[in-house]
Design a protein around this motif. Structure first.
Motif, PDB file in Angstrom:
ATOM      1  N   ALA A   1       0.582  -1.349   0.026  1.00  0.00           N
ATOM      2  CA  ALA A   1      -0.431  -0.058  -0.074  1.00  0.00           C
ATOM      3  C   ALA A   1       0.568   1.674   0.020  1.00  0.00           C
ATOM      4  O   ALA A   1       0.594   2.215  -0.586  1.00  0.00           O
ATOM      5  N   ALA A   2       1.779   1.337   1.204  1.00  0.00           N
ATOM      6  CA  ALA A   2       2.757   2.684   1.258  1.00  0.00           C
ATOM      7  C   ALA A   2       3.671   2.962  -0.174  1.00  0.00           C
ATOM      8  O   ALA A   2       3.573   4.092  -0.866  1.00  0.00           O
ATOM      9  N   SER A   3       4.570   1.380  -0.636  1.00  0.00           N
ATOM     10  CA  SER A   3       5.193   1.650  -1.773  1.00  0.00           C
ATOM     11  C   SER A   3       4.403   1.710  -3.086  1.00  0.00           C
ATOM     12  O   SER A   3       4.764   2.940  -3.941  1.00  0.00           O
ATOM     13  N   SER A   4       2.928   1.504  -2.928  1.00  0.00           N
ATOM     14  CA  SER A   4       2.170   1.847  -4.683  1.00  0.00           C
ATOM     15  C   SER A   4       1.588   3.201  -4.432  1.00  0.00           C
ATOM     16  O   SER A   4       1.776   3.851  -5.878  1.00  0.00           O
ATOM     17  N   LEU A   5       1.379   3.708  -3.761  1.00  0.00           N
ATOM     18  CA  LEU A   5       1.205   5.241  -3.053  1.00  0.00           C
ATOM     19  C   LEU A   5       1.715   6.171  -3.215  1.00  0.00           C
ATOM     20  O   LEU A   5       1.755   6.911  -4.322  1.00  0.00           O
ATOM     21  N   ASN A   6       3.148   6.137  -2.565  1.00  0.00           N
ATOM     22  CA  ASN A   6       4.277   6.638  -3.067  1.00  0.00           C
ATOM     23  C   ASN A   6       5.058   6.119  -4.236  1.00  0.00           C
ATOM     24  O   ASN A   6       5.155   7.682  -5.138  1.00  0.00           O
ATOM     25  N   HIS A   7       4.695   4.876  -5.633  1.00  0.00           N
ATOM     26  CA  HIS A   7       5.145   5.158  -6.140  1.00  0.00           C
ATOM     27  C   HIS A   7       4.138   6.499  -7.539  1.00  0.00           C
ATOM     28  O   HIS A   7       4.375   6.672  -8.255  1.00  0.00           O
ATOM     29  N   LEU A   8       2.655   5.945  -7.083  1.00  0.00           N
ATOM     30  CA  LEU A   8       2.383   6.716  -7.829  1.00  0.00           C
ATOM     31  C   LEU A   8       2.723   8.046  -7.598  1.00  0.00           C
ATOM     32  O   LEU A   8       2.227   9.241  -8.586  1.00  0.00           O
ATOM     33  N   PHE A   9       2.256   9.179  -6.907  1.00  0.00           N
ATOM     34  CA  PHE A   9       2.231  10.102  -6.428  1.00  0.00           C
ATOM     35  C   PHE A   9       3.979  10.574  -7.112  1.00  0.00           C
ATOM     36  O   PHE A   9       3.821  11.407  -7.718  1.00  0.00           O
ATOM     37  N   PHE A  10       4.917   9.417  -6.605  1.00  0.00           N
ATOM     38  CA  PHE A  10       6.708  10.352  -7.395  1.00  0.00           C
ATOM     39  C   PHE A  10       5.458  10.161  -9.379  1.00  0.00           C
ATOM     40  O   PHE A  10       6.843  11.254 -10.042  1.00  0.00           O
ATOM     41  N   THR A  11       5.278   9.502  -9.077  1.00  0.00           N
ATOM     42  CA  THR A  11       5.540   9.357 -10.725  1.00  0.00           C
ATOM     43  C   THR A  11       4.941  10.797 -11.630  1.00  0.00           C
ATOM     44  O   THR A  11       4.816  11.045 -12.702  1.00  0.00           O
ATOM     45  N   ALA A  12       3.540  11.056 -10.569  1.00  0.00           N
ATOM     46  CA  ALA A  12       3.440  12.298 -11.124  1.00  0.00           C
ATOM     47  C   ALA A  12       4.000  13.758 -10.910  1.00  0.00           C
ATOM     48  O   ALA A  12       4.094  14.492 -11.851  1.00  0.00           O
ATOM     49  N   LEU A  13       4.678  13.684  -9.879  1.00  0.00           N
ATOM     50  CA  LEU A  13       5.301  14.511  -9.646  1.00  0.00           C
ATOM     51  C   LEU A  13       6.122  14.358 -11.093  1.00  0.00           C
ATOM     52  O   LEU A  13       6.930  15.948 -11.160  1.00  0.00           O
ATOM     53  N   ARG A  14       6.670  13.378 -11.544  1.00  0.00           N
ATOM     54  CA  ARG A  14       7.870  13.298 -12.247  1.00  0.00           C
ATOM     55  C   ARG A  14       7.165  13.868 -13.552  1.00  0.00           C
ATOM     56  O   ARG A  14       8.133  14.269 -14.392  1.00  0.00           O
TER      57      ARG A  14
END
Length: 378
Positions: free
Chosen positions: A178-191
């Protein structure tokens, strides 16, 4: 499904991500934080070795020894303060996943060992920051698989209550998934947003910010490449002639089409250089090579921009200024602005000569004098 396909097919330009980190003071220190994490992992591995010996598992001591040495080696590698190549970055992800899992399986089964699988989140965060979705998904599959096997080993070889073991596993899965996946989606959008901020939305070329980042990367590569000391950095400044009349006669929609067409031709000519739109109808191309490279690119651009069969034929005035690579030191932005000022002055000299020509600034001259012009007659 379309969103999932776009997500799965998305890719990350590792070189761009590394360069982005280098241009920010606080992100530039990332290698040192990664180095510290590697050394901390080495300390934990030594502590785990003591735990394993106390449990009478001396035969697995070599696993802890290898993991400790590898962790220290990785810490020293990152401690130099440099970002790794893409290949070594991928190896770092694989090595990190393997040594963490190997140490956990070498330890006697316990709830603490299952919880320790959450250490794989650190590798996942790195993979998420520097690599694409496929690397991240592979890591997540590995991490969840490791946690699951540790759980099975726990419930089949110890007397721990199943409910307690399940609670431990779920806790780890929440962190890993959960935490890693949310982190992944958030960072992908920011990137993605950050990447778009480095490019001109109309033409697709770099803007001034993106120009600076990629010129820094180009200079770094040029300094590392074998050379005979004669390498120069050239700024080719290009301004479309009489572009205002295009907007006045045909409207801004056609004017935008002309800009996009010019940008596409600039990109094709300077595919191995750094090209950017720095003003309304003004473009800049930065190249590294021998002293003939800049003028050669400028002449190629001159021929590429003007075509008689275009619906709205356009020409360009081009200025070139060069600087020996050995003098391109210090603040890249200051150096680039100085080079651009000289190229810009040469470009206006070409425009005063009637346009559709190249003006090359003599090395070291700052005024408009001392320049030679090369042109084409329309």
């Amino acid at each position: 499904m379309r969103v999932l396909r776009e997500w799965w097919s998305s890719d990350i330009d590792y070189a761009w991500v590394a360069n982005y980190h280098r241009t920010h003071a606080y992100l530039r220190s990332a290698p040192y934080f990664i180095s510290a994490a590697c050394f901390l992992l080495a300390v934990k591995t030594v502590a785990d070795l003591v735990t394993a010996r106390d449990a009478g598992l001396g035969a697995s001591g070599w696993v802890f020894a290898v993991a400790t040495v590898v962790s220290i080696a990785l810490g020293l590698m990152w401690g130099r303060g440099h970002f790794l190549s893409r290949t070594w970055s991928l190896r770092f992800v694989i090595i990190g996943d393997v040594i963490i899992a190997a140490v956990l399986f070498a330890l006697p089964p316990s709830q603490i060992v299952v919880i320790s699988a959450a250490l794989l989140v650190t590798v996942g965060n790195y993979a998420n920051a520097f690599h694409g979705v496929r690397v991240f998904v592979c890591h997540e599959a590995w991490a969840i698989g490791v946690a699951g096997l540790l759980f099975l080993r726990l419930v089949t070889t110890t007397s721990v209550e199943v409910s307690a073991a399940v609670s431990t596993l779920v806790t780890v899965l929440v962190v890993l998934f959960a935490a890693s996946s949310l982190n992944h989606l958030f960072f992908t959008a920011l990137r993605d947003d950050a990447a778009r901020a480095f490019y001109d939305q109309l033409t697709g070329l770099r803007n001034r910010r993106g120009l600076l980042v990629d010129v820094e990367s180009m200079l770094r590569s040029a300094r590392l490449a074998p050379a005979d000391g004669a390498t120069v950095v050239s700024a080719v400044c290009l301004d479309l002639d009489a572009f205002k009349s295009v907007n006045d006669r045909f409207g801004h929609t056609i004017g935008d089409d002309v800009l996009r067409s010019a940008a596409a031709r600039i990109g094709r000519v300077s595919f191995d250089a750094v090209s950017a739109r720095i003003g309304g109808e003004e473009f800049l191309v930065v190249v590294a090579g021998d002293e003939s490279r800049g003028p050669a690119v400028a002449r190629a651009l001159l021929h590429a921009i003007h075509r008689d069969d275009d619906a709205t034929p356009i020409s360009a005035s081009i200025g070139v200024a060069s600087l020996p690579l050995s003098q391109a030191r210090g603040d890249t932005a200051v150096m680039l602005n100085s080079l651009l000022d000289r190229a810009d002055a040469a470009m206006y000299q070409a425009k005063r000569q009637g346009g559709n020509r190249v003006s090359v600034a003599d090395p070291g001259t700052d005024g408009v004098g001392g320049r030679r012009q090369e042109g084409l007659s329309l």
